[in-house]
Design an enzyme around this catalytic site. Sequence first.
Site, PDB file in Angstrom:
ATOM      1  N   GLU A  53      27.487  35.533 140.341  1.00  9.34           N
ATOM      2  CA  GLU A  53      27.364  36.247 139.205  1.00  9.34           C
ATOM      3  C   GLU A  53      26.502  35.606 138.308  1.00  9.34           C
ATOM      4  O   GLU A  53      25.686  36.273 137.451  1.00  9.34           O
ATOM      5  CB  GLU A  53      28.684  36.188 138.363  1.00  9.34           C
ATOM      6  CG  GLU A  53      29.797  37.273 139.125  1.00  9.34           C
ATOM      7  CD  GLU A  53      30.500  36.695 140.483  1.00  9.34           C
ATOM      8  OE1 GLU A  53      31.016  37.284 141.060  1.00  9.34           O
ATOM      9  OE2 GLU A  53      29.922  35.577 140.645  1.00  9.34           O
TER      10      GLU A  53
ATOM     11  N   GLU B  96      37.004  36.328 144.935  1.00  7.57           N
ATOM     12  CA  GLU B  96      38.061  36.407 143.761  1.00  7.57           C
ATOM     13  C   GLU B  96      39.354  36.966 144.447  1.00  7.57           C
ATOM     14  O   GLU B  96      40.149  36.581 144.225  1.00  7.57           O
ATOM     15  CB  GLU B  96      37.390  36.807 142.406  1.00  7.57           C
ATOM     16  CG  GLU B  96      36.619  36.115 141.811  1.00  7.57           C
ATOM     17  CD  GLU B  96      35.735  36.617 140.681  1.00  7.57           C
ATOM     18  OE1 GLU B  96      35.918  36.060 139.620  1.00  7.57           O
ATOM     19  OE2 GLU B  96      35.451  37.878 140.760  1.00  7.57           O
TER      20      GLU B  96
ATOM     21  N   ALA C 239      31.487  43.410 143.506  1.00 10.02           N
ATOM     22  CA  ALA C 239      31.599  44.807 142.714  1.00 10.02           C
ATOM     23  C   ALA C 239      30.564  45.593 143.575  1.00 10.02           C
ATOM     24  O   ALA C 239      29.581  45.315 144.140  1.00 10.02           O
ATOM     25  CB  ALA C 239      31.097  44.446 141.360  1.00 10.02           C
TER      26      ALA C 239
ATOM     27  N   GLY D 260      33.383  39.179 143.601  1.00  6.79           N
ATOM     28  CA  GLY D 260      34.488  39.836 143.405  1.00  6.79           C
ATOM     29  C   GLY D 260      35.281  39.744 144.835  1.00  6.79           C
ATOM     30  O   GLY D 260      36.678  39.732 144.841  1.00  6.79           O
TER      31      GLY D 260
END
Length: 697
Positions: A125, A105, A61, A102
């Site tokens: 995270e 991911e 992010a 992210g």
Amino acid sequence: MSASYEVRDGVAVITMNNPPVNGLGLATRQGIAAGIEQAQADAAVKAVVITGAGKAFSGGADIREFGSPKAVAEPNLLSLISLVENCTKPVVAAIHSVCMGGGLELALGCHYRVAAPGTNVALPEVKLGLVPGAGGTQRLPRAIGVEPALNMIVSGEPVKSELLAQIPGQTLFQKIVDGDVVEGAIAYAKEIADARPLPRVRDAKARHPNPDAYFQFARNTVKAMAKNFPAPAKCVDCVEQAVKAKFEAGMVYEREVFMALMLTPECKALRHAFFAERAASKIPDVPEDTPVREIKKVAVIGAGTMGGGISMNFLNAGIPVTILEMKQEAIDRGIGVIKKNYEAQVKKGKLKADKYEQRMSLLSTTLNYADLKDADLIIEAVFEELSVKEKVFRALDEVAKPGAILASNTSTLDVNKIAAFTKRPQDVVGMHFFSPANVMKLLEVVRGEKTAKDVLATVMGIAKKIKKTAVVSGVCDGFIGNRMIEQYSRQAGFLLEEGATPQQVDRAIEKFGFAMGPFRMGDLAGNDIGWAIRKRRYVEKPSLRYSKTADLLCEMGRFGQKTGAGWYDYQPGKRDAIPSDVVVKMIEDHRKELGITPRKIDDEEIVHRLVYSLVNEACHILEEGIASKASDIDMVYLTGYGFPLWRGGPMCYAETQGLFNVVQAMKRFAKNPLDDAKFWEPAPLLARLVAEGKNFS
């Protein structure tokens, strides 16, 4: 858009370009989505490669968008991953350098993945009090197996790509590519361009031979290791869903957990600490592009506990150090301690023998100030007395080369006075390391009235190199940390007079989450240090009241662990604090002498008096400009004073409680005839914020 698109020999290459780590901000997500749609529409394109420019594939992010509408605007990360996953042409992730959060991911949503060796791969995270929120807990167990995935998710620690590629049966990486990873990905994309059906990680099964027993074991382990943080246990729950539920149900579960954790005080505290650490390096009037001075050689004055610890920081970073002492015996003793510290690390397997030899080869010693003439940075770590510092800085002024930075490790003394001992006050700065200096993360950088901006920029940069969290403080007695801790210690003393025992106070604040209570901390640091400060206060500030219990303790010769007796008793060679009947009797006798009838004091009062004393003094510090922002104060206490991380620091904790409630509690404390009513008057900044309904942030 923060992503470029080009077609190379029938392969569309989408390159994220959002420095420094290709954070997946809105513009980057839009750029990737546009690239996928363009590739889909182009009949000449047979496959797609997604990669990152510069020094990362993607760090996840974009932290600059945290909390803003952009963070969730479409395409959000879930939508983008779905778009990639459902692309009718094969999508290959070309992963290098950093692939985290992210970013990982997104890569797991691609059909194939090739990686450069040495890539740091992680789902970090949990360190922000969260679980991965875009399928990480559902796809990673399907790609590398349940146990390796859970270990990565619960720890948040990076693992090298080549190690992950060695896991039997893994489908995370189809190939480890030496050389240009994008060229390797394009070549691989051509190989599999016509292969169908396109593999999706989501369609694989996450299996474990004995899931019930394994997940119960994992929960027990996590509970023991992370009892104050809810996120690690929730990571276990999410990975269990990957094994026991269908993919879509697991995704819904993960998202619900993610959203619920976002609202917890622990998550707020961890996110606050994350941003506070980054904000601490930013000084309002010192631009980020300020030129810095080159630091190739460091000198340290003093081979004692602090001098040796300070030296180790620079040796660890590969910077040569010269230690100066007045006597050879002091040098020999200091070098012996450094060697002992390194040898202990070698014995525990934390340091390789060749690294130990390499570090020691960078260390030299001298008895002569003239030998420091080539040093770029000289740090004084001598006895905490102004006259001693004066001799050192006058000597350094004579021998140090022009442009050398002269730093003092003072914990309380006036850096402006120290700078005035030289003809170069612009080159003088405070570098207050915390003991043990080779372990503690905090470095208070004390800015004198005449400290040059490039000196500040240089010291902040070197702090990063030696892996310290640097916080800038203005000049005042005790700077940020010790000025605040003095009020905390005063309150601890008043609590004893009113009816508490040292172990009750310590137990309450340790239950709150501090690493150590005020009385155990005093015994560790040496009660005589506080005694010396109080003697100075009695002369300088005769109106400031202290409990006499600490003075009586020192008059008994009970200085703490170093004398085998302080607020507690200690057995030889052990650090266990044993409650002392002698100390309890001393406190009781003192109460009788003052005519005080002891009362029952509950843990909440103990915690709030201690913590709110830090908050109120911190507000004075902010008002005076000693600290530039409240989050800097939180970083000082999180990294230097054992404040519980899950509470975010004293200022963050005060906001969590509500500043209005903090002030109401302070008003109650002010009515206590045995406390200091004047101290509990809310600092003007605190009173103003409450009146305006605002917070520190």
